[in-house]
Design a protein around this motif. Structure first.
Motif, PDB file in Angstrom:
ATOM      1  N   MET A 271      12.414   0.799  -0.987  1.00 43.43           N
ATOM      2  CA  MET A 271      11.913   0.717   0.385  1.00 43.43           C
ATOM      3  C   MET A 271      11.160  -0.585   0.597  1.00 43.43           C
ATOM      4  SD  MET A 271      10.695   4.681   0.938  1.00 43.43           S
ATOM      5  CE  MET A 271       9.916   4.399   2.549  1.00 43.43           C
ATOM      6  N   HIS A 272      10.379  -0.973  -0.395  1.00 44.81           N
ATOM      7  CA  HIS A 272       9.636  -2.242  -0.292  1.00 44.81           C
ATOM      8  C   HIS A 272      10.578  -3.444  -0.388  1.00 44.81           C
ATOM      9  CE1 HIS A 272       7.012  -5.589  -1.132  1.00 44.81           C
ATOM     10  NE2 HIS A 272       7.540  -5.725  -2.341  1.00 44.81           N
ATOM     11  N   SER A 273      11.465  -3.431  -1.350  1.00 45.04           N
ATOM     12  CA  SER A 273      12.260  -4.623  -1.628  1.00 45.04           C
ATOM     13  C   SER A 273      13.432  -4.807  -0.669  1.00 45.04           C
ATOM     14  CB  SER A 273      12.777  -4.589  -3.072  1.00 45.04           C
ATOM     15  OG  SER A 273      13.587  -3.449  -3.305  1.00 45.04           O
TER      16      SER A 273
ATOM     17  N   VAL B 178       0.855  -1.186   0.000  1.00 47.26           N
ATOM     18  CA  VAL B 178       0.000   0.000   0.000  1.00 47.26           C
ATOM     19  C   VAL B 178       0.886   1.229   0.000  1.00 47.26           C
ATOM     20  CG1 VAL B 178      -1.624   1.394   1.343  1.00 47.26           C
ATOM     21  CG2 VAL B 178      -1.978  -1.060   1.147  1.00 47.26           C
ATOM     22  N   GLN B 179       0.562   2.173  -0.851  1.00 46.71           N
ATOM     23  CA  GLN B 179       1.176   3.498  -0.790  1.00 46.71           C
ATOM     24  C   GLN B 179       0.086   4.482  -0.383  1.00 46.71           C
ATOM     25  OE1 GLN B 179       3.677   5.045  -4.056  1.00 46.71           O
ATOM     26  NE2 GLN B 179       2.387   6.878  -4.007  1.00 46.71           N
ATOM     27  N   TYR B 180       0.293   5.162   0.748  1.00 49.68           N
ATOM     28  CA  TYR B 180      -0.679   6.145   1.232  1.00 49.68           C
ATOM     29  C   TYR B 180      -0.130   7.531   0.937  1.00 49.68           C
ATOM     30  CZ  TYR B 180      -4.356   8.208   4.084  1.00 49.68           C
ATOM     31  OH  TYR B 180      -5.457   8.939   4.508  1.00 49.68           O
ATOM     32  N   SER B 181      -0.701   8.173  -0.087  1.00 50.81           N
ATOM     33  CA  SER B 181      -0.143   9.459  -0.518  1.00 50.81           C
ATOM     34  C   SER B 181      -1.198  10.402  -1.095  1.00 50.81           C
ATOM     35  CB  SER B 181       0.943   9.216  -1.573  1.00 50.81           C
ATOM     36  OG  SER B 181       0.425   8.427  -2.653  1.00 50.81           O
ATOM     37  N   PRO B 182      -2.382  10.514  -0.470  1.00 55.68           N
ATOM     38  CA  PRO B 182      -3.363  11.470  -0.985  1.00 55.68           C
ATOM     39  C   PRO B 182      -2.879  12.905  -0.781  1.00 55.68           C
ATOM     40  CG  PRO B 182      -4.095  10.592   1.106  1.00 55.68           C
ATOM     41  CD  PRO B 182      -2.862   9.825   0.745  1.00 55.68           C
TER      42      PRO B 182
ATOM     43  N   SER C  38       4.204  -4.443   2.526  1.00 55.63           N
ATOM     44  CA  SER C  38       4.773  -3.134   2.832  1.00 55.63           C
ATOM     45  C   SER C  38       3.654  -2.109   2.856  1.00 55.63           C
ATOM     46  CB  SER C  38       5.802  -2.700   1.777  1.00 55.63           C
ATOM     47  OG  SER C  38       6.969  -3.490   1.836  1.00 55.63           O
ATOM     48  N   ILE C  39       3.748  -1.194   3.816  1.00 56.75           N
ATOM     49  CA  ILE C  39       2.843  -0.047   3.903  1.00 56.75           C
ATOM     50  C   ILE C  39       3.740   1.180   3.860  1.00 56.75           C
ATOM     51  CG2 ILE C  39       1.062   1.119   5.242  1.00 56.75           C
ATOM     52  CD1 ILE C  39       0.563  -1.634   6.617  1.00 56.75           C
ATOM     53  N   LEU C  40       3.614   1.952   2.787  1.00 54.36           N
ATOM     54  CA  LEU C  40       4.524   3.070   2.531  1.00 54.36           C
ATOM     55  C   LEU C  40       3.775   4.396   2.596  1.00 54.36           C
ATOM     56  CD1 LEU C  40       6.363   1.446  -0.512  1.00 54.36           C
ATOM     57  CD2 LEU C  40       7.032   1.362   1.906  1.00 54.36           C
ATOM     58  N   PHE C  41       4.218   5.265   3.484  1.00 47.07           N
ATOM     59  CA  PHE C  41       3.624   6.583   3.648  1.00 47.07           C
ATOM     60  C   PHE C  41       4.497   7.612   2.936  1.00 47.07           C
ATOM     61  CE2 PHE C  41       2.090   4.081   7.173  1.00 47.07           C
ATOM     62  CZ  PHE C  41       0.770   4.502   7.341  1.00 47.07           C
TER      63      PHE C  41
ATOM     64  N   TYR D  19       2.178   7.287  14.207  1.00 47.48           N
ATOM     65  CA  TYR D  19       1.446   6.039  13.987  1.00 47.48           C
ATOM     66  C   TYR D  19       2.241   5.093  13.091  1.00 47.48           C
ATOM     67  CZ  TYR D  19      -2.373   2.971  12.453  1.00 47.48           C
ATOM     68  OH  TYR D  19      -3.159   1.878  12.148  1.00 47.48           O
ATOM     69  N   ALA D  20       2.777   5.642  12.004  1.00 46.44           N
ATOM     70  CA  ALA D  20       3.543   4.817  11.065  1.00 46.44           C
ATOM     71  C   ALA D  20       4.781   4.225  11.724  1.00 46.44           C
ATOM     72  CB  ALA D  20       3.937   5.648   9.846  1.00 46.44           C
ATOM     73  N   GLU D  21       5.457   5.010  12.549  1.00 43.27           N
ATOM     74  CA  GLU D  21       6.673   4.485  13.194  1.00 43.27           C
ATOM     75  C   GLU D  21       6.330   3.387  14.196  1.00 43.27           C
ATOM     76  OE1 GLU D  21      10.945   6.100  14.849  1.00 43.27           O
ATOM     77  OE2 GLU D  21       9.285   7.517  14.607  1.00 43.27           O
ATOM     78  N   LEU D  22       5.210   3.546  14.909  1.00 46.57           N
ATOM     79  CA  LEU D  22       4.765   2.484  15.811  1.00 46.57           C
ATOM     80  C   LEU D  22       4.436   1.212  15.035  1.00 46.57           C
ATOM     81  CD1 LEU D  22       2.486   4.605  18.169  1.00 46.57           C
ATOM     82  CD2 LEU D  22       4.705   3.596  18.766  1.00 46.57           C
TER      83      LEU D  22
END
Length: 220
Positions: free
Chosen positions: A205-207, A82-86, A133-136, A162-165
């Motif tokens: 970052m994912h790989s 997931v890429q969260y980038s709105p 992977s969850i990428l912000f 939140y992401a770091e946790l």
């Protein structure tokens, strides 16, 4: 085939990331509020030989977000990335002394409630895959707050925490959570900020599953 879900997909970074991951064998779910936009992006990718589909979702509407991610997994394959980038709304960026409590509702829904909704939707599938992977993706105000953009500074700080946790909690399950900080925006003549370069950085970052936070360039 597994899927990358790009939340906040557009013709710049979103399309470049879609191409980068599609070249590695991923199907692509493109999520945004605008149906015409995601359908056009999906059609562009299809003409290039990639598997892609658009889904309508508003990150401030939890039901629409959950529904879009569920549909994407059913139609394209399990969501591995997931890429969260709105893109934040302009009204989130008021000066600090002009910002009242009601002005913070939108940014918090956008940058904290949205990510939490996404995580709880996709993590069970990543656990089943034993990979994910969850990428912000954030601007510099996520790590260096600015009084001119108070809403995003406050909400991005919460998103970062939140992401770091999550990074710490999910690493033992082979789910990598990372954050890419892009100072000064995408493009703008800086080679390190071009969409294709940033897309490659997100792929790594994912790989490679390295540190939690990665910078596109120095903050200064």
């Amino acid at each position: 085939m597994t899927t990358i879900a790009i939340i906040g997909a557009g013709s710049g970074l979103g399309l470049s990331v879609a191409r980068r991951f599609a070249r590695e064998g991923f199907s692509v779910a493109l999520l945004a509020r605008n149906r015409a936009r995601v359908d056009e992006l999906a059609a562009t990718l299809a003409t290039e030989g990639f598997t892609a589909e658009g889904f309508v979702a508003n990150v401030r509407d939890r039901e629409s977000l959950r529904g879009a991610l569920e549909a994407a997994a059913e139609r394209l394959g399990p969501i591995e990335v997931v890429q969260y980038s709105p893109l934040p709304a302009k009204e989130f960026m008021r000066p600090v002394l002009e910002t009242v409590a009601d002005d913070l509702v939108g940014p918090v829904e956008f940058s904290i409630y949205g990510p939490a909704t996404v995580v709880h939707q996709v993590v069970p599938g990543m656990r089943a895959l034993k990979s994910g992977s969850i990428l912000f993706v954030n601007g510099a105000s996520a790590v260096r707050p600015r009084g001119a953009v108070t809403g995003t500074s406050i909400a991005f700080a919460g998103e970062s925490a939140y992401a770091e946790l999550l990074h710490e909690a999910l690493a033992p399950e082979n789910v990598h959570v990372g954050q890419l900080i892009i100072p000064r925006g995408i493009g703008g003549g800086e080679p390190s900020h071009e969409p294709e370069v940033l897309a490659d950085k997100l792929w790594r970052m994912h790989s490679e599953r390295g540190e939690f936070r990665v910078y596109a360039a120095s903050l200064d």
